[in-house]
Design a protein around this motif. Structure first.
Motif, PDB file in Angstrom:
ATOM      1  N   CYS A 124      11.966  -2.358  15.790  1.00 17.10           N
ATOM      2  CA  CYS A 124      11.183  -2.153  14.566  1.00 17.10           C
ATOM      3  C   CYS A 124      11.764  -0.973  13.792  1.00 17.10           C
ATOM      4  O   CYS A 124      12.029   0.085  14.375  1.00 17.10           O
ATOM      5  N   ALA A 125      11.939  -1.140  12.492  1.00 18.37           N
ATOM      6  CA  ALA A 125      12.505  -0.074  11.662  1.00 18.37           C
ATOM      7  C   ALA A 125      11.568   1.123  11.604  1.00 18.37           C
ATOM      8  O   ALA A 125      10.333   0.977  11.588  1.00 18.37           O
ATOM      9  N   ASP A 126      12.154   2.318  11.562  1.00 17.51           N
ATOM     10  CA  ASP A 126      11.362   3.553  11.466  1.00 17.51           C
ATOM     11  C   ASP A 126      10.483   3.573  10.226  1.00 17.51           C
ATOM     12  O   ASP A 126       9.458   4.265  10.186  1.00 17.51           O
ATOM     13  N   ALA A 127      10.889   2.820   9.193  1.00 17.77           N
ATOM     14  CA  ALA A 127      10.157   2.847   7.920  1.00 17.77           C
ATOM     15  C   ALA A 127       8.767   2.236   8.018  1.00 17.77           C
ATOM     16  O   ALA A 127       7.952   2.426   7.103  1.00 17.77           O
ATOM     17  N   TRP A 128       8.469   1.509   9.100  1.00 10.82           N
ATOM     18  CA  TRP A 128       7.197   0.796   9.186  1.00 10.82           C
ATOM     19  C   TRP A 128       6.417   1.241  10.430  1.00 10.82           C
ATOM     20  O   TRP A 128       6.339   0.532  11.424  1.00 10.82           O
ATOM     21  N   PRO A 129       5.809   2.439  10.404  1.00  6.84           N
ATOM     22  CA  PRO A 129       5.108   2.946  11.595  1.00  6.84           C
ATOM     23  C   PRO A 129       3.918   2.087  12.016  1.00  6.84           C
ATOM     24  O   PRO A 129       3.638   1.960  13.209  1.00  6.84           O
ATOM     25  N   ASP A 130       3.196   1.499  11.058  1.00 12.48           N
ATOM     26  CA  ASP A 130       2.060   0.651  11.422  1.00 12.48           C
ATOM     27  C   ASP A 130       2.525  -0.615  12.134  1.00 12.48           C
ATOM     28  O   ASP A 130       1.852  -1.120  13.035  1.00 12.48           O
ATOM     29  N   LEU A 131       3.668  -1.132  11.718  1.00 12.89           N
ATOM     30  CA  LEU A 131       4.235  -2.303  12.384  1.00 12.89           C
ATOM     31  C   LEU A 131       4.599  -1.963  13.829  1.00 12.89           C
ATOM     32  O   LEU A 131       4.356  -2.760  14.744  1.00 12.89           O
TER      33      LEU A 131
ATOM     34  N   SER B  37       9.043  -9.236  10.959  1.00 13.30           N
ATOM     35  CA  SER B  37      10.371  -9.010  11.523  1.00 13.30           C
ATOM     36  C   SER B  37      11.468  -9.319  10.516  1.00 13.30           C
ATOM     37  O   SER B  37      12.279  -8.450  10.183  1.00 13.30           O
ATOM     38  N   ASP B  38      11.495 -10.525  10.009  1.00 12.81           N
ATOM     39  CA  ASP B  38      12.595 -10.945   9.141  1.00 12.81           C
ATOM     40  C   ASP B  38      12.144 -11.298   7.723  1.00 12.81           C
ATOM     41  O   ASP B  38      12.827 -12.047   7.023  1.00 12.81           O
ATOM     42  N   GLY B  39      11.003 -10.786   7.317  1.00 13.61           N
ATOM     43  CA  GLY B  39      10.511 -11.102   5.983  1.00 13.61           C
ATOM     44  C   GLY B  39      10.096  -9.862   5.224  1.00 13.61           C
ATOM     45  O   GLY B  39      10.171  -8.742   5.714  1.00 13.61           O
ATOM     46  N   CYS B  40       9.639 -10.079   3.996  1.00 15.70           N
ATOM     47  CA  CYS B  40       9.177  -8.970   3.166  1.00 15.70           C
ATOM     48  C   CYS B  40       8.333  -9.522   2.015  1.00 15.70           C
ATOM     49  O   CYS B  40       8.385 -10.712   1.706  1.00 15.70           O
ATOM     50  N   ARG B  41       7.557  -8.635   1.413  1.00 12.58           N
ATOM     51  CA  ARG B  41       6.798  -8.956   0.203  1.00 12.58           C
ATOM     52  C   ARG B  41       7.371  -8.078  -0.898  1.00 12.58           C
ATOM     53  O   ARG B  41       7.350  -6.852  -0.796  1.00 12.58           O
ATOM     54  N   VAL B  42       7.893  -8.693  -1.941  1.00  9.88           N
ATOM     55  CA  VAL B  42       8.599  -7.952  -2.983  1.00  9.88           C
ATOM     56  C   VAL B  42       8.003  -8.280  -4.352  1.00  9.88           C
ATOM     57  O   VAL B  42       7.264  -9.253  -4.517  1.00  9.88           O
TER      58      VAL B  42
END
Length: 248
Positions: free
Chosen positions: A94-101, A176-181
């Motif tokens: 998990c990327a550091d940018a998403w602590p809640d994830l 994991s492999d998606g985003c909302r933009v």
């Protein structure tokens, strides 16, 4: 004198099935120290039946097992890795940018299997990991090589769980492999901004599972590239917001 929480963590890893050498590397302490904690002053090992593997135990599992498993399955198919050795270890990156994830991933592992969960800091990301002999029971998709280079097919019992909890499964995939933009377009000189979801994966099988789960919820989607799926219609984005939402 080492902090008591480090000793507790080392013992927890050992009791979950990790070897002394594996524990030593994880906590970053000398082998003799860890061996003393785990073997010279041991605590009773938990019986295998104490692990909450809903595939192996005879009693019925909690409903949270299933929904959290659907979420964890989505995370695993995106950013997960299962190493099957003497004691299997499941890792989700998990990327550091998403602590809640990161926290949600950790909670899902604990809810699905009542085993110790650790965070291992990497460059730019955290490996959320858990040792346990029963992880291969739950993720038969593991195997050598990259996921997009081999077939990824859900077992019948996994499909039943996803059919019952498609929103949780999609949340794992998009986390994991998606985003909302915010998509920006200019039409006849006027600029428009609207939200949309993107899911990118090189595996045609995993992409197919994402499409299937969206269909289960009646959410419209389209492929904008060979390896990229888009959900852009206003009603479809609103529906996916109820199940996924932005990363945080």
């Amino acid at each position: 004198m080492h902090p008591p929480e480090i000793r507790a963590r080392a013992r927890s890893l050992y009791l979950a099935g990790a070897t002394v050498a594996e524990v030593s590397r994880t906590v970053g302490l000398p082998y003799p120290t860890v061996r003393h904690w785990c073997k010279d002053r041991p605590e009773p090992k938990r019986r295998a039946s104490a692990l909450r593997c809903f595939r192996c135990r005879s009693e019925a599992g909690d409903p949270s097992d299933r929904s959290q498993f659907a979420y964890l399955l989505g995370l695993y198919l995106g950013d997960g890795h299962l190493v099957v050795g003497r004691v299997p270890v499941l890792r989700i990156f998990c990327a550091d940018a998403w602590p809640d994830l990161i926290a949600a991933c950790e909670d899902a592992m604990r809810d699905v299997m009542a085993a110790s969960v650790q965070r291992v800091q990497k460059q730019g990301c955290v490996a959320v990991q858990s040792y346990g002999k029963h992880w291969p029971c739950l993720f038969p998709q593991h195997g050598p090589g990259r996921k997009h280079e081999r077939a990824i097919v859900l077992a019948d019992w996994q499909r039943e769980i996803v059919e019952a909890h498609p929103g949780d499964f999609l949340r794992g995939l998009f986390h994991s492999d998606g985003c909302r933009v915010s998509n920006r377009v200019t039409v006849r000189g006027r600029r428009y901004v609207y939200p949309r979801y993107m899911f990118v994966n090189e595996s045609a099988d995993i992409m197919g599972l994402c499409q299937w789960a969206l269909d289960l919820l009646g959410i419209a989607w389209r492929m904008n590239r060979r390896n990229s799926l888009s959900v852009a219609r206003r009603d479809a984005v609103a529906a996916l917001d109820r199940h996924v939402g932005p990363k945080s």
